[in-house]
Enzyme design. Structure first.
Site, PDB file in Angstrom:
ATOM      1  N   ILE A 122       8.144   6.883  16.917  1.00 29.50           N
ATOM      2  CA  ILE A 122       7.847   7.569  15.646  1.00 29.50           C
ATOM      3  C   ILE A 122       6.606   8.448  15.750  1.00 29.50           C
ATOM      4  CG2 ILE A 122       7.367   7.236  13.186  1.00 29.50           C
ATOM      5  CD1 ILE A 122      10.189   6.324  13.982  1.00 29.50           C
TER       6      ILE A 122
ATOM      7  N   ASP B  54       4.683   0.567  12.113  1.00 28.41           N
ATOM      8  CA  ASP B  54       3.421   0.015  11.596  1.00 28.41           C
ATOM      9  C   ASP B  54       3.194  -1.427  12.033  1.00 28.41           C
ATOM     10  OD1 ASP B  54       3.546   1.727   8.365  1.00 28.41           O
ATOM     11  OD2 ASP B  54       3.058   2.400  10.387  1.00 28.41           O
TER      12      ASP B  54
ATOM     13  N   ARG C  74      -8.677  -0.238   4.549  1.00 26.32           N
ATOM     14  CA  ARG C  74      -7.756   0.727   3.931  1.00 26.32           C
ATOM     15  C   ARG C  74      -6.431   0.056   3.595  1.00 26.32           C
ATOM     16  NH1 ARG C  74      -6.940   6.247   6.964  1.00 26.32           N
ATOM     17  NH2 ARG C  74      -5.512   6.304   5.209  1.00 26.32           N
TER      18      ARG C  74
ATOM     19  N   CYS D  27      -4.577  13.066  12.779  1.00 28.06           N
ATOM     20  CA  CYS D  27      -5.266  11.783  12.632  1.00 28.06           C
ATOM     21  C   CYS D  27      -5.121  11.069  13.971  1.00 28.06           C
ATOM     22  CB  CYS D  27      -4.664  10.969  11.488  1.00 28.06           C
ATOM     23  SG  CYS D  27      -3.098  10.242  11.902  1.00 28.06           S
TER      24      CYS D  27
ATOM     25  N   LYS E  92       0.859  -1.206   0.000  1.00 23.21           N
ATOM     26  CA  LYS E  92       0.000   0.000   0.000  1.00 23.21           C
ATOM     27  C   LYS E  92       0.882   1.238   0.000  1.00 23.21           C
ATOM     28  CE  LYS E  92      -1.699   1.582   4.043  1.00 23.21           C
ATOM     29  NZ  LYS E  92      -1.399   2.980   4.359  1.00 23.21           N
ATOM     30  N   ASN E  93       1.867   1.293   0.905  1.00 18.38           N
ATOM     31  CA  ASN E  93       2.640   2.523   1.075  1.00 18.38           C
ATOM     32  C   ASN E  93       3.636   2.773  -0.050  1.00 18.38           C
ATOM     33  OD1 ASN E  93       1.133   3.037   3.275  1.00 18.38           O
ATOM     34  ND2 ASN E  93       2.680   2.455   4.775  1.00 18.38           N
TER      35      ASN E  93
ATOM     36  N   ARG F  35       0.796  14.794  12.671  1.00 18.14           N
ATOM     37  CA  ARG F  35       1.176  14.600  11.266  1.00 18.14           C
ATOM     38  C   ARG F  35       1.489  15.917  10.555  1.00 18.14           C
ATOM     39  NH1 ARG F  35      -0.783   9.399   9.937  1.00 18.14           N
ATOM     40  NH2 ARG F  35       0.913   9.306   8.414  1.00 18.14           N
ATOM     41  N   PRO F  36       2.410  16.743  11.104  1.00 22.08           N
ATOM     42  CA  PRO F  36       2.743  18.014  10.436  1.00 22.08           C
ATOM     43  C   PRO F  36       3.436  17.777   9.094  1.00 22.08           C
ATOM     44  CG  PRO F  36       4.292  17.571  12.184  1.00 22.08           C
ATOM     45  CD  PRO F  36       3.242  16.497  12.279  1.00 22.08           C
TER      46      PRO F  36
ATOM     47  N   ASP G  98       6.079  20.086   8.056  1.00 25.40           N
ATOM     48  CA  ASP G  98       7.204  21.038   8.023  1.00 25.40           C
ATOM     49  C   ASP G  98       8.394  20.521   7.230  1.00 25.40           C
ATOM     50  OD1 ASP G  98       7.161  19.271  10.338  1.00 25.40           O
ATOM     51  OD2 ASP G  98       9.106  20.147  10.805  1.00 25.40           O
ATOM     52  N   LEU G  99       8.627  19.205   7.261  1.00 29.79           N
ATOM     53  CA  LEU G  99       9.796  18.663   6.537  1.00 29.79           C
ATOM     54  C   LEU G  99       9.550  18.668   5.022  1.00 29.79           C
ATOM     55  CD1 LEU G  99      10.570  15.715   8.954  1.00 29.79           C
ATOM     56  CD2 LEU G  99      11.902  17.811   8.691  1.00 29.79           C
TER      57      LEU G  99
HETATM   58  C1  EPZ Z   1       4.547   6.855   6.207  1.00 32.72           C
HETATM   59  O1  EPZ Z   1       3.829   7.964   6.758  1.00 32.72           O
HETATM   60  C2  EPZ Z   1       3.552   5.709   6.148  1.00 32.72           C
HETATM   61  N1  EPZ Z   1       2.429   6.070   5.278  1.00 32.72           N
HETATM   62  C3  EPZ Z   1       3.032   5.390   7.555  1.00 32.72           C
HETATM   63  O2  EPZ Z   1       2.176   4.262   7.461  1.00 32.72           O
HETATM   64  C4  EPZ Z   1       4.234   5.027   8.428  1.00 32.72           C
HETATM   65  O3  EPZ Z   1       3.787   4.801   9.748  1.00 32.72           O
HETATM   66  C5  EPZ Z   1       5.252   6.179   8.415  1.00 32.72           C
HETATM   67  O4  EPZ Z   1       5.641   6.472   7.053  1.00 32.72           O
HETATM   68  C6  EPZ Z   1       6.504   5.849   9.208  1.00 32.72           C
HETATM   69  O5  EPZ Z   1       7.113   4.716   8.671  1.00 32.72           O
HETATM   70  C7  EPZ Z   1       2.606   6.018   3.934  1.00 32.72           C
HETATM   71  O6  EPZ Z   1       3.680   5.685   3.432  1.00 32.72           O
HETATM   72  C8  EPZ Z   1       1.424   6.370   3.098  1.00 32.72           C
HETATM   73  P1  EPZ Z   1       6.802  10.151   8.277  1.00 32.72           P
HETATM   74  P2  EPZ Z   1       4.510   9.437   6.746  1.00 32.72           P
HETATM   75  O7  EPZ Z   1       6.775  11.409   7.495  1.00 32.72           O
HETATM   76  O8  EPZ Z   1       5.278   9.636   5.507  1.00 32.72           O
HETATM   77  C9  EPZ Z   1       6.816  13.346  11.775  1.00 32.72           C
HETATM   78  C10 EPZ Z   1       0.226   3.014   7.775  1.00 32.72           C
HETATM   79  O9  EPZ Z   1      -0.278   2.510   8.793  1.00 32.72           O
HETATM   80  N2  EPZ Z   1       6.856  14.337  10.678  1.00 32.72           N
HETATM   81  O10 EPZ Z   1       7.998   9.265   8.213  1.00 32.72           O
HETATM   82  O11 EPZ Z   1       3.466  10.403   7.122  1.00 32.72           O
HETATM   83  C11 EPZ Z   1       5.448  12.692  11.866  1.00 32.72           C
HETATM   84  O12 EPZ Z   1       4.578  13.500  12.621  1.00 32.72           O
HETATM   85  C12 EPZ Z   1       0.794   4.420   7.824  1.00 32.72           C
HETATM   86  O13 EPZ Z   1       0.335   2.422   6.661  1.00 32.72           O
HETATM   87  C13 EPZ Z   1       7.110  15.675  10.985  1.00 32.72           C
HETATM   88  O14 EPZ Z   1       7.304  16.032  12.145  1.00 32.72           O
HETATM   89  O15 EPZ Z   1       5.533   9.260   7.964  1.00 32.72           O
HETATM   90  C14 EPZ Z   1       5.735  11.386  12.522  1.00 32.72           C
HETATM   91  O16 EPZ Z   1       5.799  11.588  13.924  1.00 32.72           O
HETATM   92  C15 EPZ Z   1       0.596   5.077   9.186  1.00 32.72           C
HETATM   93  N3  EPZ Z   1       7.122  16.594   9.982  1.00 32.72           N
HETATM   94  C16 EPZ Z   1       7.128  11.022  11.990  1.00 32.72           C
HETATM   95  O17 EPZ Z   1       7.688  12.245  11.483  1.00 32.72           O
HETATM   96  C17 EPZ Z   1       6.899  16.234   8.668  1.00 32.72           C
HETATM   97  O18 EPZ Z   1       6.950  17.114   7.786  1.00 32.72           O
HETATM   98  C18 EPZ Z   1       7.088   9.992  10.880  1.00 32.72           C
HETATM   99  O19 EPZ Z   1       6.453  10.565   9.800  1.00 32.72           O
HETATM  100  C19 EPZ Z   1       6.643  14.876   8.380  1.00 32.72           C
HETATM  101  C20 EPZ Z   1       6.630  13.946   9.392  1.00 32.72           C
END
Ligand code: EPZ
Length: 422
Positions: free
Chosen positions: A330, A308, A400, A118, A22-23, A123-124, A126-127
């Site tokens: 995370i 996950d 989902r 969510c 999915k991801n 889920r900001p 900023d990055l």
């Molecule tokens: C991806 O989400 C996955 N989703 C998530 O899977 C997975 O849990 C996550 O990566 C971590 O492996 C998809 O690929 C569609 P991140 P993503 O940006 O990209 C913080 C599932 O169950 N962060 O690595 O949103 C954030 O808040 C889903 O399939 C910032 O602070 O994850 C989190 O605490 C859930 N600023 C951490 O980083 C940002 O700009 C990880 O987020 C972006 C993220």
């Protein structure tokens, strides 16, 4: 809303096919926006999130056709008619924000709703914003939407992420493929889904090196062409079904699974007393007799233990022979499955980012409620080993990310059925 009813106690024996990730697919589909030629994805998973991404891309003017019962997707964004990802779609699925980088690179502007929080955290973005601004974009937040503009196109840059964000890495890499000059992304995410996206972009003509490491280098090109790409196996579905026989007993072969997708997870499962063997078709998983051993888990970015799979591992530790501490590093709020498991008799103490689980002999079935995708499947896993019936409500979360979970598990002997809701 549908529910799933599990009657615990049946051992699992048989084979489970692992679907496409999915991801990975949710990042591969927006890549079509980078090119005006068709992109074909094979081994695509049949999930509601894929339907949501399809709707979003179609709202931007892309054509998406699915064949072979949804397993093959052909996407073409020959002429885009919109550059706006609306709140009502983005709030349902955060991965919608992955159209930001490609739209900016292809069309020079994008308007993408902030996803809002969510269940598992704020889920900001900023990055994502910092990376795209480093490539020369101007990004402004107005009435809940990110307005991004790249006057004169994007320019290559050296970017260092404070955190190896999966989504931000994907947005930055996709945007950089069409930037002028070279981009170096440091502290890039290393997940297999990133590697799969880069392989697809390279097949489309992108010039990228370093995927799977913390340093990815992208040399911008003028345009990208079409490609055909097979979606990598879903390591989170794989890990989820590896835990099923560990909880229920028996042995299952997971077709398409490979150890390298889940290095830290496999080590932890073996420490807990589960045997894992790579066969030429996939991973064979069996629980040695008796209870699993308690192990401590800390979620980390790849190749560490995946966040996950934390909820699913907690379900397993509920009936271990000791005390297990699970640390979630995370996301800030990813223990909502704990209170539901406690309704089934689990002994869990949650303090901040730590959950201490004291194993009990056996859980007792109960009506429980799913709160997010991975929490919902952890409740089904717990039900497989529990005494009596477990009814998991709100299984739309489940659909989902898991294809036909009741079919895949009942094919291995589980007593599980879906009850259609109103
Ligand atoms: C991806 O989400 C996955 N989703 C998530 O899977 C997975 O849990 C996550 O990566 C971590 O492996 C998809 O690929 C569609 P991140 P993503 O940006 O990209 C913080 C599932 O169950 N962060 O690595 O949103 C954030 O808040 C889903 O399939 C910032 O602070 O994850 C989190 O605490 C859930 N600023 C951490 O980083 C940002 O700009 C990880 O987020 C972006 C993220």
């Amino acid at each position: 809303m549908d529910s799933i009813i599990v009657t615990g106690g049946a051992e699992l024996n048989g084979r489970i096919p692992i679907a496409g990730a999915k991801n990975a697919c949710l990042a591969l589909m927006p890549a079509t926006l980078l090119s005006d030629e068709p992109l074909t994805l094979t081994n695509a998973p049949r999930l509601s999130d894929i339907k949501t991404m399809t709707q979003l891309l179609q709202s931007l003017g892309a054509e998406v056709t699915s064949m072979q019962d949804g397993r093959v997707l052909t996407l073409s964004s020959h002429n885009l008619t919109s550059h706006r990802a609306d709140y009502d779609i983005v709030r349902k699925m955060r991965a919608s924000n992955l159209v930001l980088g490609p739209l900016l690179a292809r069309a020079g502007h994008a308007v993408v709703s902030l996803p809002g929080g969510c269940a598992i955290g704020a889920r900001p973005m900023d990055l994502h914003i910092a990376g795209l601004e480093a490539l020369g974009a101007e990004v402004e937040l107005k009435d809940g939407y990110l307005h991004a503009v790249a006057r004169g196109g994007l320019k290559g840059a050296v970017i260092e992420q404070r955190f190896a964000s999966v989504g931000a890495t994907e947005n930055i890499v996709m945007a950089a493929t069409l930037a002028k000059g070279t981009t170096v992304l440091k502290n890039a995410a290393r997940e297999p889904e990133i590697v799969d996206l880069v392989r697809c972009l390279r097949a489309m003509g992108a010039r990228i090196a370093g995927e799977g490491t913390s340093r990815i280098e992208i040399e911008g090109v003028d345009r990208l062409g079409g490609a055909t790409h097979r979606v990598v196996a879903d390591r989170i579905e794989l890990g989820t079904y590896m835990i099923a026989p560990a909880i229920a007993g028996g042995s299952v072969e997971l077709i398409g699974g490979t150890r390298d997708l889940l290095p830290a997870f496999c080590e932890k499962l073996e420490e807990a007393g589960v045997t894992i063997t790579q066969t030429n078709e996939g991973l064979h998983v069996a629980r040695a007799n008796g209870r699993v051993h308690a192990v401590d888990v800390k979620t980390e970015v790849y190749p560490g233990f995946p966040t996950d799979l934390q909820a699913q591992m907690m379900a397993l530790m509920c009936t271990s022979d000791g005390v297990s501490v699970l640390e979630e590093t995370i996301f800030e709020n990813r223990f909502m499955h704990a209170p539901e498991l406690m309704r089934m008799g689990a002994k869990i103490d949650v303090h901040g980012g730590h959950a201490t689980v004291t194993g009990v002999q056996r859980l007792k079935g109960a009506p429980v409620m799913a709160t997010d995708l991975r929490a919902s499947v952890s409740l089904i896993l717990a039900g497989l080993g529990a005494e009596g019936e477990t009814q998991v409500n709100r299984v739309y979360h489940l659909d989902r990310g898991y294809e036909r979970v009741e079919e895949k598990l009942s094919a291995c002997g589980a007593r599980i059925e879906r009850v259609r809701g109103e």
